[in-house]
Design a protein around this motif. Structure first.
Motif, PDB file in Angstrom:
ATOM      1  N   ARG A  37       0.842  -1.202   0.000  1.00 31.99           N
ATOM      2  CA  ARG A  37       0.000   0.000   0.000  1.00 31.99           C
ATOM      3  C   ARG A  37       0.878   1.253   0.000  1.00 31.99           C
ATOM      4  NH1 ARG A  37      -3.973   1.256   5.001  1.00 31.99           N
ATOM      5  NH2 ARG A  37      -1.944   1.283   6.028  1.00 31.99           N
ATOM      6  N   LEU A  38       1.926   1.253   0.819  1.00 30.59           N
ATOM      7  CA  LEU A  38       2.819   2.407   0.894  1.00 30.59           C
ATOM      8  C   LEU A  38       3.563   2.622  -0.426  1.00 30.59           C
ATOM      9  CD1 LEU A  38       4.018   4.683   2.601  1.00 30.59           C
ATOM     10  CD2 LEU A  38       5.724   3.039   3.435  1.00 30.59           C
ATOM     11  N   ASN A  88       2.509   1.783  -3.340  1.00 26.34           N
ATOM     12  CA  ASN A  88       1.510   2.287  -4.292  1.00 26.34           C
ATOM     13  C   ASN A  88       1.214   3.770  -4.087  1.00 26.34           C
ATOM     14  OD1 ASN A  88       0.802   0.290  -6.226  1.00 26.34           O
ATOM     15  ND2 ASN A  88      -0.209  -0.863  -4.599  1.00 26.34           N
ATOM     16  N   VAL A  89       1.314   4.257  -2.865  1.00 24.53           N
ATOM     17  CA  VAL A  89       1.126   5.695  -2.624  1.00 24.53           C
ATOM     18  C   VAL A  89       2.179   6.478  -3.400  1.00 24.53           C
ATOM     19  CG1 VAL A  89       1.257   7.532  -0.895  1.00 24.53           C
ATOM     20  CG2 VAL A  89      -0.015   5.444  -0.393  1.00 24.53           C
ATOM     21  N   VAL A  90       3.403   5.994  -3.381  1.00 24.90           N
ATOM     22  CA  VAL A  90       4.476   6.686  -4.109  1.00 24.90           C
ATOM     23  C   VAL A  90       4.275   6.525  -5.622  1.00 24.90           C
ATOM     24  CG1 VAL A  90       6.962   6.804  -4.511  1.00 24.90           C
ATOM     25  CG2 VAL A  90       6.100   6.449  -2.195  1.00 24.90           C
ATOM     26  N   LEU A  91       3.920   5.335  -6.049  1.00 21.56           N
ATOM     27  CA  LEU A  91       3.785   5.083  -7.490  1.00 21.56           C
ATOM     28  C   LEU A  91       2.543   5.723  -8.103  1.00 21.56           C
ATOM     29  CD1 LEU A  91       4.817   1.314  -7.653  1.00 21.56           C
ATOM     30  CD2 LEU A  91       6.130   3.279  -8.497  1.00 21.56           C
ATOM     31  N   LYS A  92       1.431   5.744  -7.372  1.00 18.88           N
ATOM     32  CA  LYS A  92       0.158   6.197  -7.931  1.00 18.88           C
ATOM     33  C   LYS A  92      -0.336   7.521  -7.361  1.00 18.88           C
ATOM     34  CE  LYS A  92      -1.363   1.427  -8.608  1.00 18.88           C
ATOM     35  NZ  LYS A  92      -2.367   0.421  -8.254  1.00 18.88           N
ATOM     36  N   ASP A 134      14.752   3.202  -1.180  1.00 23.49           N
ATOM     37  CA  ASP A 134      15.583   3.989  -0.262  1.00 23.49           C
ATOM     38  C   ASP A 134      14.751   4.992   0.535  1.00 23.49           C
ATOM     39  OD1 ASP A 134      17.895   2.700  -1.087  1.00 23.49           O
ATOM     40  OD2 ASP A 134      18.547   4.333  -2.409  1.00 23.49           O
ATOM     41  N   VAL A 135      13.877   5.744  -0.140  1.00 19.78           N
ATOM     42  CA  VAL A 135      13.127   6.784   0.559  1.00 19.78           C
ATOM     43  C   VAL A 135      12.104   6.178   1.510  1.00 19.78           C
ATOM     44  CG1 VAL A 135      11.273   7.197  -1.149  1.00 19.78           C
ATOM     45  CG2 VAL A 135      12.069   9.051   0.331  1.00 19.78           C
ATOM     46  N   LEU A 136      11.451   5.090   1.110  1.00 22.99           N
ATOM     47  CA  LEU A 136      10.466   4.480   1.997  1.00 22.99           C
ATOM     48  C   LEU A 136      11.142   3.809   3.194  1.00 22.99           C
ATOM     49  CD1 LEU A 136       7.804   3.134  -0.520  1.00 22.99           C
ATOM     50  CD2 LEU A 136       7.767   5.229   0.864  1.00 22.99           C
ATOM     51  N   THR A 137      12.304   3.229   2.975  1.00 18.24           N
ATOM     52  CA  THR A 137      13.062   2.667   4.102  1.00 18.24           C
ATOM     53  C   THR A 137      13.486   3.785   5.041  1.00 18.24           C
ATOM     54  OG1 THR A 137      13.789   0.761   2.822  1.00 18.24           O
ATOM     55  CG2 THR A 137      15.135   1.361   4.732  1.00 18.24           C
ATOM     56  N   ILE A 167      12.178  -1.621   3.012  1.00 18.23           N
ATOM     57  CA  ILE A 167      11.462  -1.947   1.783  1.00 18.23           C
ATOM     58  C   ILE A 167      12.534  -2.201   0.745  1.00 18.23           C
ATOM     59  CG2 ILE A 167      10.011  -1.023  -0.056  1.00 18.23           C
ATOM     60  CD1 ILE A 167       8.269   0.214   2.064  1.00 18.23           C
ATOM     61  N   THR A 168      12.454  -3.359   0.108  1.00 15.76           N
ATOM     62  CA  THR A 168      13.503  -3.757  -0.826  1.00 15.76           C
ATOM     63  C   THR A 168      13.184  -3.304  -2.249  1.00 15.76           C
ATOM     64  OG1 THR A 168      12.500  -5.890  -1.361  1.00 15.76           O
ATOM     65  CG2 THR A 168      13.963  -5.813   0.579  1.00 15.76           C
TER      66      THR A 168
END
Length: 151
Positions: free
Chosen positions: A87-88, A90-94, A123-126, A139-140
């Protein structure tokens, strides 16, 4: 007049005899104590995720991840950040608009950041999941690739 001049000269020589050893005495040289600057003299390297965050997220979500009330949601301590990784991602992608976060509505729409590479997103989500008091796992790149492929 000659007696006065001799008297002055003798007086000066006597005075110099006493002052001379003190005027030119060499004691131990003390180095000046440097004043603390308050900031480290060596710049602390930023993680790649922090760099991506500062370039793309900081304006809306703030330097401390607190967001802006009624406009942009916080990134600390929310289920959106700490919960489901897909979900997280997808927030960045969409992007995201009109979704309540922790029971609060936020008016600004988050645009898609699908122009970021899989590595940058991981990198940013991690970084976000391990900053601002958050303590969530990484997050890989493979997780981002798999989510992007489903898009």
């Amino acid at each position: 007049m000659e007696k006065i001049s001799r008297f002055v000269v003798v007086g000066l020589l006597v005075a110099l005899a006493f002052v001379h050893p003190f005027a030119f005495a060499q004691g131990p040289v003390k180095k000046p104590t440097p004043k603390p600057l308050g900031k480290p003299s060596i710049a602390v390297a930023k993680s790649p995720g922090q760099v991506v965050y500062e370039q793309n997220c900081l304006t809306c979500h703030q330097a401390n991840g607190s967001g802006v009330p009624n406009l942009n949601p916080p990134l600390r301590g929310t289920d959106w950040v700490l919960g489901d990784k897909t979900r997280l991602i997808n927030v960045v992608l969409k992007g995201l608009q009109g979704q309540e976060v922790e029971g609060d509505a936020y008016d600004n729409a988050m645009p898609a950041h699908d122009f970021l590479t899989d590595t940058q997103i991981a990198d940013v989500l991690t970084y976000i999941r391990s900053s601002f008091g958050n303590k969530a796992g990484v997050i890989t790149i493979d997780e981002v690739k798999a989510t992007r492929a489903q898009k």
